[in-house]
Design an enzyme around this catalytic site. Structure first.
Site, short mmCIF file in Angstrom:
data_model
loop_
_atom_site.label_atom_id
_atom_site.label_comp_id
_atom_site.label_asym_id
_atom_site.label_seq_id
_atom_site.Cartn_x
_atom_site.Cartn_y
_atom_site.Cartn_z
N GLY A 175 -7.00 -5.98 -10.83
CA GLY A 175 -7.61 -4.96 -9.97
C GLY A 175 -8.50 -4.03 -10.77
N CYS A 210 0.84 -1.20 0.00
CA CYS A 210 0.00 0.00 0.00
C CYS A 210 0.88 1.27 0.00
CB CYS A 210 -0.93 0.00 1.22
SG CYS A 210 -2.07 1.39 1.14
N ASN A 263 0.90 -9.09 -10.97
CA ASN A 263 -0.14 -8.06 -10.86
C ASN A 263 0.34 -6.74 -11.48
OD1 ASN A 263 -1.07 -5.79 -8.34
ND2 ASN A 263 -2.55 -6.64 -9.76
N GLY A 264 -0.61 -6.09 -12.14
CA GLY A 264 -0.35 -4.74 -12.66
C GLY A 264 -0.71 -4.60 -14.13
C1 LIG Z 1 -9.26 1.53 -5.34
C2 LIG Z 1 -8.09 0.64 -5.05
C3 LIG Z 1 -7.94 0.11 -3.79
C4 LIG Z 1 -6.84 -0.73 -3.51
N1 LIG Z 1 -6.75 -1.30 -2.27
C5 LIG Z 1 -5.77 -2.23 -2.05
C6 LIG Z 1 -5.74 -2.98 -0.83
O1 LIG Z 1 -6.61 -2.87 0.04
N2 LIG Z 1 -4.71 -3.85 -0.67
C7 LIG Z 1 -3.72 -4.05 -1.64
O2 LIG Z 1 -2.82 -4.86 -1.44
N3 LIG Z 1 -3.76 -3.37 -2.79
C8 LIG Z 1 -4.76 -2.50 -3.03
N4 LIG Z 1 -4.83 -1.88 -4.24
C9 LIG Z 1 -3.85 -2.24 -5.29
C10 LIG Z 1 -4.38 -3.38 -6.17
O3 LIG Z 1 -4.60 -4.55 -5.43
C11 LIG Z 1 -3.41 -3.68 -7.32
O4 LIG Z 1 -2.19 -4.09 -6.78
C12 LIG Z 1 -3.18 -2.46 -8.21
O5 LIG Z 1 -4.39 -1.80 -8.51
C13 LIG Z 1 -2.48 -2.88 -9.53
O6 LIG Z 1 -3.27 -3.80 -10.25
P1 LIG Z 1 -4.20 -3.35 -11.49
O7 LIG Z 1 -3.31 -2.66 -12.47
O8 LIG Z 1 -4.78 -4.63 -12.02
O9 LIG Z 1 -5.24 -2.42 -10.95
C14 LIG Z 1 -5.90 -1.01 -4.53
C15 LIG Z 1 -6.05 -0.45 -5.78
C16 LIG Z 1 -7.13 0.36 -6.06
C17 LIG Z 1 -7.28 0.92 -7.45
#
Ligand SMILES: Cc1cc2nc3c(=O)[nH]c(=O)nc-3n(C[C@H](O)[C@H](O)[C@H](O)COP(=O)(O)O)c2cc1C
Length: 322
Positions: A227, A102, A203-204
């Site tokens: 995500g 985070c 992830n990402g």
């Molecule tokens: C609105 C939001 C809330 C998130 N909350 C968390 C969380 O509670 N714990 C965590 O490990 N990552 C959190 N993330 C990060 C996501 O789990 C992920 O690692 C990040 O969005 C990258 O993946 P993506 O490109 O598929 O979105 C959050 C991301 C977003 C956009």
């Protein structure tokens, strides 16, 4: 299929933990689309330690969500251990996940939790080892590539996490300094995979089924975590699974999207007050109704009760009845 400890995950799609999004309602929807593993939004170890009702309510989960992983964030061993034990005994998730990614200042700077832990490998080992020794379910860790571009240490951290007894690791290919900007570096996921034996979840930036397949191929990771790509578009999970199996991919119709908004609200209403559920749907509406007439979005923002919400959905159905 792959395994995290003794937990069988039936496919390689994982729902990312997202604060304010991945509560039981959204997780159930993801599951209905066949998601192999879902991770709940993070909860604070300290809040559990101090018995915060709001945080304990966030732990709500249903049987049909299994296998489910509950994520915890924090900065010291004692409260991590307490929270992990509390969650295992009271909610019985299949997996406990530790947040080391985070980036938000409240977590990573003020509390020295989340991604701040990446700066302290000894502490990482101590926390993971203590939680692994405390609970009987598998423990996993979610990390970023490093704190900033001068301190990319995902491989080092992954090895430490494995040594401490974690059963899997998720790697978001961005540094803390990047936040959510720029592109995720998938090469770091590949490097982690080459250096540990436990399953690696990449992830990402997965926005399509093609991205998902490409990440699996380019990094050799065991599963992909999605995500932002599923916000307002949980169909992406099924799209990925269909694509992997060589099946035809279909996009949701407007009517299916409208019906999904209704289902999302109904699921929220099962465990949250009407007022809170409606407020939460305001965020969701922004995601689901991206391709719809903006006026509707504005109307939804003013609604504060479920009757008006359902009426407006009916209006939408009359306009978009494909
Ligand atoms: C609105 C939001 C809330 C998130 N909350 C968390 C969380 O509670 N714990 C965590 O490990 N990552 C959190 N993330 C990060 C996501 O789990 C992920 O690692 C990040 O969005 C990258 O993946 P993506 O490109 O598929 O979105 C959050 C991301 C977003 C956009």
């Amino acid at each position: 299929m792959f395994k995290i400890g003794n937990v069988e995950i039936k496919n390689n799609i994982v729902l990312a933990p997202m604060a304010g999004i991945c509560n039981s309602a959204f997780r159930r929807i993801a599951k209905e689309f066949g998601c192999g593993l879902i991770v709940s939004e993070m909860v604070s170890d300290k809040a559990i330690f101090y018995g915060s009702k709001k945080t304990i309510d966030m732990l709500y989960m249903k049987e049909e969500e299994r296998p489910i992983s509950q994520q915890i964030f924090g900065s010291d061993k004692e409260s991590f251990v307490y929270a992990a034990k509390y969650i295992e005994e009271n909610m019985h998730p299949d997996i406990i996940d530790i947040n080391m990614g985070c980036p938000v200042p409240k977590v990573a700077v003020s509390a020295q939790a989340g991604s701040a832990l990446l700066k302290n490998p000894d502490k990482v080992y101590e926390i993971v080892k203590s939680v692994v020794e405390t609970v009987s379910v598998p423990v996993t860790v979610k990390i970023r590539s490093g704190w900033d571009s001068n301190s990319i240490n995902a491989v080092e951290i992954a090895k430490i996490v494995e040594k401490a007894g974690a059963s899997a690791i998720t790697v978001h290919g961005r540094t803390r300094a990047q936040g959510y900007s720029g592109n995720a570096d998938w090469n770091i996921i590949k490097q982690v995979k080459e250096n540990v034996k436990i399953p690696v979840i990449g992830n990402g930036d997965i926005k399509s089924c093609y991205d998902a397949k490409r990440m699996l191929e380019e990094t050799n990771c065991d599963a992909v975590m999605i995500g932002r790509g599923v916000l307002g578009n949980p169909w992406l999970i099924k799209e990925c699974l269909d694509y992997f199996e060589g099946k035809e991919i279909t996009k949701p119709t407007n009517l299916e999207i409208i019906n999904m908004v209704e289902k999302h609200l109904n699921y929220l209403l099962e465990f949250k007050e009407e007022r809170v559920s409606i407020l939460e749907m305001r965020t969701q509406i922004g995601y689901y109704l991206k391709g719809f007439n903006k006026e509707y979005k504005q109307k939804f923002m003013k609604i504060d009760n479920k009757k008006d919400f359902y009426d407006l959905l009916e209006e939408l159905r009359n306009e978009y009845h494909d």
